[in-house]
Design an enzyme around this catalytic site. Structure first.
Site, PDB file in Angstrom:
ATOM      1  N   THR A  42       0.811  -1.220   0.000  1.00  0.00           N
ATOM      2  CA  THR A  42       0.000   0.000   0.000  1.00  0.00           C
ATOM      3  C   THR A  42       0.843   1.268   0.000  1.00  0.00           C
ATOM      4  OG1 THR A  42      -1.760  -1.151   1.156  1.00  0.00           O
ATOM      5  CG2 THR A  42      -1.764   1.231   1.338  1.00  0.00           C
ATOM      6  N   ASP A 111       1.333  -6.602  -4.319  1.00  0.00           N
ATOM      7  CA  ASP A 111       0.564  -6.572  -3.087  1.00  0.00           C
ATOM      8  C   ASP A 111       1.135  -7.748  -2.280  1.00  0.00           C
ATOM      9  OD1 ASP A 111      -2.586  -5.733  -2.143  1.00  0.00           O
ATOM     10  OD2 ASP A 111      -1.691  -7.518  -1.265  1.00  0.00           O
ATOM     11  N   SER A 113       0.007  -9.853  -0.413  1.00  0.00           N
ATOM     12  CA  SER A 113      -0.742 -11.114  -0.376  1.00  0.00           C
ATOM     13  C   SER A 113      -0.316 -12.026  -1.527  1.00  0.00           C
ATOM     14  CB  SER A 113      -2.246 -10.845  -0.393  1.00  0.00           C
ATOM     15  OG  SER A 113      -2.549  -9.865  -1.346  1.00  0.00           O
ATOM     16  N   THR A 143       1.580  -4.792   4.064  1.00  0.00           N
ATOM     17  CA  THR A 143       1.446  -5.197   5.469  1.00  0.00           C
ATOM     18  C   THR A 143       0.850  -6.595   5.626  1.00  0.00           C
ATOM     19  OG1 THR A 143      -0.717  -4.124   5.569  1.00  0.00           O
ATOM     20  CG2 THR A 143       1.173  -2.831   6.290  1.00  0.00           C
ATOM     21  N   ASP A 144       0.090  -7.072   4.607  1.00  0.00           N
ATOM     22  CA  ASP A 144      -0.656  -8.319   4.811  1.00  0.00           C
ATOM     23  C   ASP A 144       0.236  -9.505   5.181  1.00  0.00           C
ATOM     24  OD1 ASP A 144      -2.989  -7.030   4.420  1.00  0.00           O
ATOM     25  OD2 ASP A 144      -3.315  -7.694   2.360  1.00  0.00           O
TER      26      ASP A 144
HETATM   27  N1  ASN Z   1      -2.763  -5.383   0.778  1.00  0.00           N
HETATM   28  C1  ASN Z   1      -1.688  -4.531   1.158  1.00  0.00           C
HETATM   29  C2  ASN Z   1      -0.424  -5.370   1.058  1.00  0.00           C
HETATM   30  O1  ASN Z   1      -0.166  -6.169   1.905  1.00  0.00           O
HETATM   31  C3  ASN Z   1      -1.893  -4.016   2.567  1.00  0.00           C
HETATM   32  C4  ASN Z   1      -0.923  -2.915   3.007  1.00  0.00           C
HETATM   33  O2  ASN Z   1       0.184  -2.824   2.555  1.00  0.00           O
HETATM   34  N2  ASN Z   1      -1.328  -2.077   3.958  1.00  0.00           N
HETATM   35  O3  ASN Z   1       0.312  -5.223   0.097  1.00  0.00           O
END
Ligand code: ASN
Length: 585
Positions: A42, A111, A113, A143-144
């Site tokens: 993100t 991303d 994920s 963050t995922d």
């Molecule tokens: N879906 C995003 C990721 O993990 C979530 C994030 O970065 N806040 O790439």
């Protein structure tokens, strides 16, 4: 922001750096270099045409360059010259060191994920490839799955001696209320100015141990927590690093990466009425290891003989089972018969490891072909990178210091912070290794520095106390730590011609980090006075004895012109290029 193949920015070590005025100034304004590996997430995303967030390619570095928070144009111009796209430079901070950073953008940006083992290998390999060129490393990540990546990297990066931070954000960097700006800025400062030789996660004003981290919130800006471990640093008005918590590899081996991970692992959460057939299929080949997430302090339903039989049968086939709790806090224990039954069948107690850490540790341990089954289990039970809680010792008994504490009107902990590093340094310099060992056993931090940032390893290296150097290296003293004047233990040992110490430090991965011209200058001045012993020190320290000084002459030119025969012979026998041209014009 195109990179050269070696990842170094074209301007680093360029002719501009050779102006002696710049070099002089740099003696007083030390710099650090940070490599930023931008994998996606993100933090760098923008709204796409379809309305969802998606990564934007080839924009991050340019946008940071035009932001005064992230780039000091004036310093860059002075340092690298007008119109030269040098590395990005953070504005001056009270850390007292300029942080120069280069962004290496991955293709595709993902991303998180969508990330997995191949991506971890790429990150680890990139860190390895640029390990000597940079003081610290930053991984920008979604963050995922960030907690999985941080856990896996902590194991894959073996004998790590430099700071590696993983960060990202909940709100994209370019949005008004982005948490990414602080996360990125503080991470750059930490990676450039502090030696925290572990994989950590910077998020929500805290630096957390990577392999203790879990993503605890999908919406809070404090998305991560380490439920069973305090933060390594808290970011308030000051950056407050708790150095006693920092993990230091206890080895004399140099840094290396382990890129093989075994994918035949799984995570099995026990729940009431879990079907034995499902468990049996889950544990069937090719599975090699599984983390069992059990109830409370590590309990399974003891009345389910069918289920226990399925587990016992898998353990007997050599499948490694690691017992971890479903609870966020606390660890597995053998308090109840329900847990004991697991250990009797050979299940490994996973202490307070997070599922992410247990899973990636299992992948790592299973891929170590040189370890037999018992060794693998033993490694899973013990802390390899601070991922589980082991008993620790802390210097607590300050009885004899009471009067000093009273006289200073300070807190005992403040006095300890001042005195212990000084005492440990004194022991490293003058007392035998046995006294130093006793101090460390009592809980003194072998890596803590004095007011000038001199660590026991600096002092022992300078004094040539080889036994103390070895002991300190075995206890995790960092070889890459720079004192306030930018000196590393290796540079100290070179300056004093401590050849055995140089060799010990080198085998632990120490290297000369200064820019080539600065080292070239030093070696040329050594050649000018014909000091063969010092030339040998530089050679042992891994320096290229053919490096040029600011004027473009090699040490061999200098030695030859001044009639330093033995120095010239030594240089030739060291294999320097005898045909190198004098570029001083
Ligand atoms: N879906 C995003 C990721 O993990 C979530 C994030 O970065 N806040 O790439």
């Amino acid at each position: 922001e195109r990179l050269h193949d070696d990842g170094l920015h074209p301007a680093v070590g360029s002719a501009v750096e050779q102006e002696s005025g710049v070099l002089d100034a740099l003696e007083h304004h030390p710099e650090s270099r940070v490599l930023v590996l931008y994998t996606g997430g993100t933090i760098g995303m923008v709204k796409s045409d379809s309305g969802g967030l998606a990564p934007l390619r080839n924009r991050l570095a340019g946008r940071l360059r035009s932001s005064t928070t992230f780039h000091d144009n004036e310093y860059s111009r002075w340092r690298f010259g007008e119109g030269v796209d040098g590395p990005l430079v953070l504005p001056a901070s009270k850390e007292g060191r300029r942080v120069l950073y280069t962004i290496r953008e991955y293709d595709p940006l993902l991303d998180s994920s969508c990330m997995g083992v191949e991506d971890w290998v790429r990150i680890a390999t990139d860190i390895k490839a640029h390990y000597e060129q940079y003081d610290g490393f930053l991984v920008l990540h979604g963050t995922d799955t960030l907690a999985y990546t941080a856990s896996a990297l902590s194991f894959m990066l073996e004998n790590l001696g430099k700071t590696v931070i993983v960060t990202g954000s909940q709100i994209p960097l370019w949005e008004l209320r982005s948490d990414g700006r602080d996360n990125l800025l503080v991470s750059l400062l930490l990676a450039g100015c502090y030696v925290i030789p572990e994989v950590s996660v910077m998020f929500g004003a805290r630096l957390l141990r990577g392999n203790r981290t879990v993503k605890v919130s999908a919406h809070s800006l404090r998305a991560f927590d380490t439920p069973n471990f305090p933060p390594l640093a808290t970011i308030g008005i000051n950056i407050d690093v708790d150095h006693r918590l920092v993990y230091r590899p206890k080895t004399t081996e140099p840094f290396t990466v382990h890129c093989k991970m075994n994918n035949n692992v799984g995570l099995l959460r026990i729940f009431p009425n879990i079907s034995t057939n499902v468990v049996r299929s889950f544990l069937a080949p090719p599975l090699k290891g599984a983390v069992l997430q059990t109830y409370g302090a590590g309990n399974v339903p003891g009345n389910r003989t069918d289920l226990l039989e399925a587990l016992r049968e898998a353990a007997a086939r050599g499948i490694i089972l690691v017992n971890c709790t479903q609870c966020m806090h606390g660890q597995v224990a053998d308090l109840y018969a329900m847990g004991k039954v697991l250990y009797d069948m050979g299940v490994v107690a996973g202490a307070d490891m997070t599922p992410e850490a247990a899973l990636s540790k299992l992948s790592y341990v299973l891929s170590k072909d040189e370890w037999d089954l018992e060794t693998k289990k033993e490694r899973l039970r013990t802390s390899l990178r601070g991922e589980l809680t082991a008993p620790s010792r802390i210097l607590e008994d300050w009885g004899t210091l009471d009067s000093v504490v009273r006289a200073l009107g300070a807190e005992p902990s403040q006095v300890a912070e001042l005195l212990i590093p000084a005492i440990t340094c004194a022991a490293a310099a003058r007392l035998g290794a046995a006294s130093l060992a006793a101090l460390i056993d009592a809980g003194a931090d072998p890596a803590a520095g004095t007011m000038e940032g001199r660590t026991p390893l600096h002092v022992a290296s300078y004094e040539g106390n080889l036994e103390a150097v070895r002991l300190l290296l075995q206890h995790g003293a960092g070889v890459h730590v720079k004192d306030r004047f930018g000196r590393t233990p290796l540079l100290d040992a070179v300056q004093m011609d401590r050849h055995e110490v140089i060799t010990a430090l080198r085998s632990c991965g120490a290297h000369l980090g200064a820019s080539n011209t600065a080292i070239g200058d030093k070696i040329c001045s050594v050649a000018a006075v014909g000091d063969v012993k010092r030339l040998k020190s530089f050679r042992l320290a891994g320096a290229d004895l053919g490096q040029r000084d600011v004027s473009g002459r090699t040490p061999l030119h200098v030695a030859s012109q001044l009639g330093r025969t033995s120095a010239a012979l030594f240089l030739v026998s060291s294999g320097v290029d005898v045909f190198a041209k004098d570029l001083s014009g």
